[in-house]
Design an enzyme around this catalytic site. Structure first.
Site, short mmCIF file in Angstrom:
data_model
loop_
_atom_site.label_atom_id
_atom_site.label_comp_id
_atom_site.label_asym_id
_atom_site.label_seq_id
_atom_site.Cartn_x
_atom_site.Cartn_y
_atom_site.Cartn_z
N HIS A 58 0.84 -1.19 -0.11
CA HIS A 58 -0.11 -0.12 -0.11
C HIS A 58 0.97 1.18 0.00
O HIS A 58 2.06 1.12 0.47
CB HIS A 58 -0.81 0.00 1.33
CG HIS A 58 -2.08 -1.01 1.32
ND1 HIS A 58 -3.20 -0.92 1.86
CD2 HIS A 58 -2.19 -2.17 0.60
CE1 HIS A 58 -3.89 -1.89 1.65
NE2 HIS A 58 -3.20 -2.79 0.87
N GLU A 60 1.01 3.91 1.89
CA GLU A 60 1.20 4.38 2.94
C GLU A 60 2.39 3.58 3.82
O GLU A 60 3.26 4.00 4.16
CB GLU A 60 0.16 4.24 4.09
CG GLU A 60 -0.93 5.10 3.83
CD GLU A 60 -2.10 4.33 3.16
OE1 GLU A 60 -3.41 4.42 3.24
OE2 GLU A 60 -1.69 3.44 2.09
N CYS A 88 -6.47 2.06 5.68
CA CYS A 88 -6.99 0.91 6.05
C CYS A 88 -6.47 0.49 7.72
O CYS A 88 -5.47 0.99 8.13
CB CYS A 88 -6.72 -0.28 5.08
SG CYS A 88 -5.02 -0.80 5.15
N CYS A 91 -2.77 -0.38 7.27
CA CYS A 91 -1.77 0.90 7.21
C CYS A 91 -1.86 2.02 8.45
O CYS A 91 -0.96 2.40 8.85
CB CYS A 91 -2.15 1.95 6.16
SG CYS A 91 -1.98 0.94 4.47
#
Length: 154
Positions: A58, A60, A88, A91
């Site tokens: 992801h 992040e 999410c 993260c």
């Protein structure tokens, strides 16, 4: 969650949006993140799950890894992360573990958001760190990028 933004927040969120646009080159969901400390860009990344075939790639997580390398520590203290979509749970957990001081996100995520939409990992009192959170910055632009991406796949 507060909606308090600072003068440079718009600039850094626009950098995250530019980063998100790069994800389309490899068919990834267009989410971008930048990590900033003392007004200096430490890291920038976009989703690379499809590119790497890695569920943890992801924006992040990739940005936090790069920021940790830049500061020479897993603690990314006194930093802010700007991300185009509400983080999410994974993260948000990484943000807590990295000790990031502030999270600014664009669009809310009513399906998987962990900064107040579905869960609120960043405000969990049982955890040892709780960053400041400001959501909704440039939400229309961030949301449109995602909407266009998914519309093109239907």
């Amino acid at each position: 969650m507060s909606e308090r933004f600072f003068p440079r927040d718009d600039y850094f969120m626009r950098l995250a949006l530019r980063e998100a646009e790069l994800a389309s080159a490899h068919e990834d969901v267009p989410i971008g993140a930048v990590v900033v400390r003392d007004g200096e860009l430490l890291a920038a990344a976009h989703n690379e799950r499809e590119l790497r075939q890695d569920p943890t790639a992801h924006a992040e997580v990739l940005a936090l890894r790069e920021a940790a390398r830049a500061v020479g520590s897993w603690r990314v203290l006194d930093a802010a992360i700007y991300v185009t979509l509400e983080p999410c749970a994974m993260c948000a957990g990484a943000i807590v573990l990295a000790r990031v001081a502030r999270v600014v996100f664009g669009a809310s995520d009513p399906k998987a958001g962990a900064c107040g939409s579905v869960l609120d990992v960043l405000a969990e009192p049982a955890l040892n760190h709780r960053p400041q959170v400001a959501g909704g910055l440039l939400a229309p632009e961030c949301g449109e990028l995602l909407s266009s991406f998914f519309a093109s796949r239907r």
